[in-house]
Scaffold this active site. Structure first.
Site, PDB file in Angstrom:
ATOM      1  N   HIS A 154      34.739  52.217  27.207  1.00  0.00           N
ATOM      2  CA  HIS A 154      36.129  51.516  27.784  1.00  0.00           C
ATOM      3  C   HIS A 154      35.703  50.639  26.478  1.00  0.00           C
ATOM      4  CE1 HIS A 154      37.631  52.871  31.917  1.00  0.00           C
ATOM      5  NE2 HIS A 154      37.524  53.812  30.720  1.00  0.00           N
TER       6      HIS A 154
ATOM      7  N   LYS B 171      26.795  46.330  38.070  1.00  0.00           N
ATOM      8  CA  LYS B 171      25.748  45.887  37.429  1.00  0.00           C
ATOM      9  C   LYS B 171      24.294  46.668  37.920  1.00  0.00           C
ATOM     10  CE  LYS B 171      27.674  43.011  34.479  1.00  0.00           C
ATOM     11  NZ  LYS B 171      27.410  43.360  32.853  1.00  0.00           N
TER      12      LYS B 171
ATOM     13  N   TYR C 220      40.808  44.927  38.018  1.00  0.00           N
ATOM     14  CA  TYR C 220      40.250  43.640  39.132  1.00  0.00           C
ATOM     15  C   TYR C 220      41.402  42.861  38.967  1.00  0.00           C
ATOM     16  CZ  TYR C 220      35.629  45.082  37.162  1.00  0.00           C
ATOM     17  OH  TYR C 220      34.781  46.026  36.671  1.00  0.00           O
TER      18      TYR C 220
ATOM     19  N   TYR D  94      30.055  41.495  30.587  1.00  0.00           N
ATOM     20  CA  TYR D  94      30.162  42.575  31.117  1.00  0.00           C
ATOM     21  C   TYR D  94      30.267  43.782  30.226  1.00  0.00           C
ATOM     22  CZ  TYR D  94      33.609  45.647  33.645  1.00  0.00           C
ATOM     23  OH  TYR D  94      34.146  47.117  34.439  1.00  0.00           O
TER      24      TYR D  94
ATOM     25  N   PRO E  21      28.736  44.867  43.671  1.00  0.00           N
ATOM     26  CA  PRO E  21      29.927  46.064  42.981  1.00  0.00           C
ATOM     27  C   PRO E  21      29.991  45.593  41.850  1.00  0.00           C
ATOM     28  CG  PRO E  21      30.914  45.977  44.748  1.00  0.00           C
ATOM     29  CD  PRO E  21      28.689  45.633  45.126  1.00  0.00           C
TER      30      PRO E  21
END
Length: 391
Positions: free
Chosen positions: A72, A297, A201, A385, A293
């Protein structure tokens, strides 16, 4: 029985460390209280940072990951259904993440263990650590009705939040820091194609939602729920209706519905225990820290812990230096707290908190709007991220 390093726990931290030490020629034995089927079957994280991907490749365990994992280059954020994309690769100079489930990572680690001589003792009951303050620590356990003992130089506690390792450290030595969130995640797995080729998200007035995947044909979806919710009250139909509403009309219209084959509710917490070393015991992974979550991580922090610990142990045995061992806790915690900060911030940005008022909600909306229009804000999210570099 004797070895150089006793590793408690055969989860990601324990097995990654075992493979690292084996590669360096350091002797290790892994002691696990459950069986392989249980450990491998736990449904956990699915997004790997570049550090973790590089570690799997370095260990020669990345072939299936490279073939089946999904790279991704970006991720998506929705604010009350209004989508925008964060181009992580462009913002970070080419960094990406890999969608490859923890179950698959564990399968690769287990499959390679026996051929490489990585020894794992499963079904070890009543595991106990002894003399961690002295020069001759050892581990005891029961298996098949017999008592066993493993003498060692060091113990690596990789047995998770509820394991025996952290509990062995004297209470007056440990400092713990915790934030328990007033909600959980209701998650489902279903063999349906994901609604998008990247994660979404979503911050919605009814609560958070996450659209994720494990493969092009298997989806992993989550919605924020109360801690008093019961799985039995959530039929598949009710879940899909709520998910589509929270994702918004654009993403919700692309959701393929189907029967779920796994459904669970997980509470969210942030937790850190300091120090990550006491005497000859070193903590790694969930034994030392938990992250919500959001941002994925947990597994990645375990990987960075054991990279540092593996380097320190290798330096001790191959070079006779204790510098890495002495500096392990401070070095690992420096990265842990940065990941904790990001996970806390991202959770605070994307979830609805029952004790917050209209002003707090307006602040969330304003920050999301700022992020959409600010390259600097997007860079901050993207570099955290994809994973901060090891130092």
């Amino acid at each position: 029985m004797r070895t150089q390093v006793a590793i408690i726990g055969a989860g990601p931290a324990g097995l990654l460390l075992a493979h690292l030490l084996r590669r360096a020629g350091v002797e290790a034995v892994v002691i696990e209280r459950r069986d392989r089927e249980y450990v491998e079957g736990r449904v956990r994280a699915g997004v790997l940072e570049q550090v973790t991907v590089d570690l799997m490749n370095t260990l020669g365990l990345g072939e299936r990951m490279r073939a089946e994992g999904l790279v991704h280059t970006g991720t998506n954020i929705a604010s009350d259904g209004d989508l925008f994309r964060i181009d992580m690769s462009e913002l970070t100079g080419g960094s990406t993440v890999m969608v490859y489930g923890q179950q698959e990572v564990m399968k690769d680690l287990f499959d390679a263990a026996e051929p490489r001589g990585v020894r794992i003792i499963f079904d070890a009951e009543d595991v106990a650590l002894h003399d961690i303050d002295g020069s001759k620590p050892y581990v005891t356990w029961r298996k098949d009705g017999a008592e066993h003992r493993l003498d060692c130089d060091f113990i690596a506690g990789c047995d998770g939040y509820h394991g025996v390792s952290r509990a062995t450290i004297p209470a007056d030595v440990l400092k713990t820091f915790e934030r328990v969130y007033p909600f959980g995640w209701l998650g489902v797995l279903a063999d349906v194609p994901p609604c998008d080729h990247e994660l979404i998200y979503s911050n919605h007035e009814r609560g958070f939602a996450l659209a994720s995947m494990r493969s092009p044909t298997r989806s992993r979806y989550y919605i924020q729920c109360g801690l008093d919710e019961r799985i039995e009250d959530w039929s598949d139909e009710r879940f899909w209706d709520e998910l589509c509403l929270r994702l918004g009309p654009e993403a919700g219209a692309r959701v393929t519905r189907g029967a779920s084959f796994e459904k669970s509710i997980a509470p969210l917490r942030s937790f850190v225990s300091e120090p990550m070393r006491h005497g000859r015991l070193f903590l790694a992974g969930d034994a030392a820290h938990i992250v919500p979550p959001t941002g994925a991580k947990g597994l990645n922090l375990a990987a960075s812990d054991v990279i540092m610990l593996g380097e320190a142990l290798t330096e001790h045995y191959l070079e006779g230096s204790n510098a890495g061992l002495d500096g392990y806790s401070a070095r690992a915690l420096a990265r842990v707290w940065k990941a904790e900060r990001f996970s806390w911030w991202f959770t605070s940005l994307t979830h609805r908190f029952p004790d917050r008022d209209g002003f707090d909600r307006k602040m969330q909306v304003a920050e999301l709007a700022y992020m959409r229009g600010s390259r600097a804000a997007q860079v901050t999210l993207a570099e955290n991220y994809v994973g901060l570099p090891l130092v």
